[in-house]
Design a protein around this motif. Structure first.
Motif, PDB file in Angstrom:
ATOM      1  N   LYS A 191      -0.195   8.952   0.294  1.00  0.00           N
ATOM      2  CA  LYS A 191       0.249  10.340   0.187  1.00  0.00           C
ATOM      3  C   LYS A 191       0.483  10.973   1.558  1.00  0.00           C
ATOM      4  O   LYS A 191       1.328  11.831   1.712  1.00  0.00           O
TER       5      LYS A 191
ATOM      6  N   GLU B   1       1.335   4.066  -2.921  1.00  0.00           N
ATOM      7  CA  GLU B   1       0.191   4.917  -3.261  1.00  0.00           C
ATOM      8  C   GLU B   1      -0.173   5.896  -2.153  1.00  0.00           C
ATOM      9  O   GLU B   1      -0.995   6.787  -2.354  1.00  0.00           O
TER      10      GLU B   1
ATOM     11  N   LEU C 147       0.805  -1.227   0.000  1.00  0.00           N
ATOM     12  CA  LEU C 147       0.000   0.000   0.000  1.00  0.00           C
ATOM     13  C   LEU C 147       0.838   1.277   0.000  1.00  0.00           C
ATOM     14  O   LEU C 147       0.383   2.324  -0.455  1.00  0.00           O
TER      15      LEU C 147
END
Length: 145
Positions: free
Chosen positions: A21, A19, A16
């Motif tokens: 942010k 991806e 994960l």
């Protein structure tokens, strides 16, 4: 993680993380480890918490994160410590990683080469020592082919 599925939790966090942010999933798991990291990595005598492939993926993810400007120097130093402890617990000749260990070591060296070590002398020294150890293993892997 708390249900004892540590490797699964780390694998999911590593998957994960690219991806993410605003959240450092990998570091949140790292922060849950209590006690000396080397002892935790060694396991309880019956089994170790992380397999060799997950250890390598975790080292690569932490090394990628070292290049992020959003990581504070204090956290960078601890992440380098983690990579170092993972490396010390990593077995390049383990059957589960033997076929890919050379490429993984080369990739780890590339990531460590790109780390900005000008921010702190301690980080620079840690990264240099770590690169030396990984380089040495990579050379041994190359000559054993």
């Amino acid at each position: 993680f708390e249900q004892g599925r540590v490797e699964e939790a780390f694998g999911r966090a590593i998957a994960l993380q690219p991806e993410a942010k605003y959240e450092d999933f990998v570091w949140r798991l790292c922060a849950l480890i209590r006690g000396p990291l080397d002892q935790w990595l060694a396991g309880d005598g019956h089994r170790v918490p992380l397999s060799m492939p997950v250890k390598m993926h975790l080292m690569l993810m932490l090394a990628r994160q070292l290049n992020s400007s959003s990581v504070a120097d204090g956290r960078r130093s601890v992440k380098v410590d983690w990579i170092n402890e993972l490396w010390l617990a990593f077995e390049v000749d383990d059957p589960t990683v033997k076929a890919t260990a050379g490429n993984s070591c080369s990739h780890l060296i590339e990531l460590l080469d790109s780390v900005d070590t000008s921010a702190g002398e301690d980080i620079g020294d840690q990264v240099r020592r770590l690169k030396r150890a990984v380089n040495q293993a990579a050379r041994i892997l190359q000559t054993s082919k």
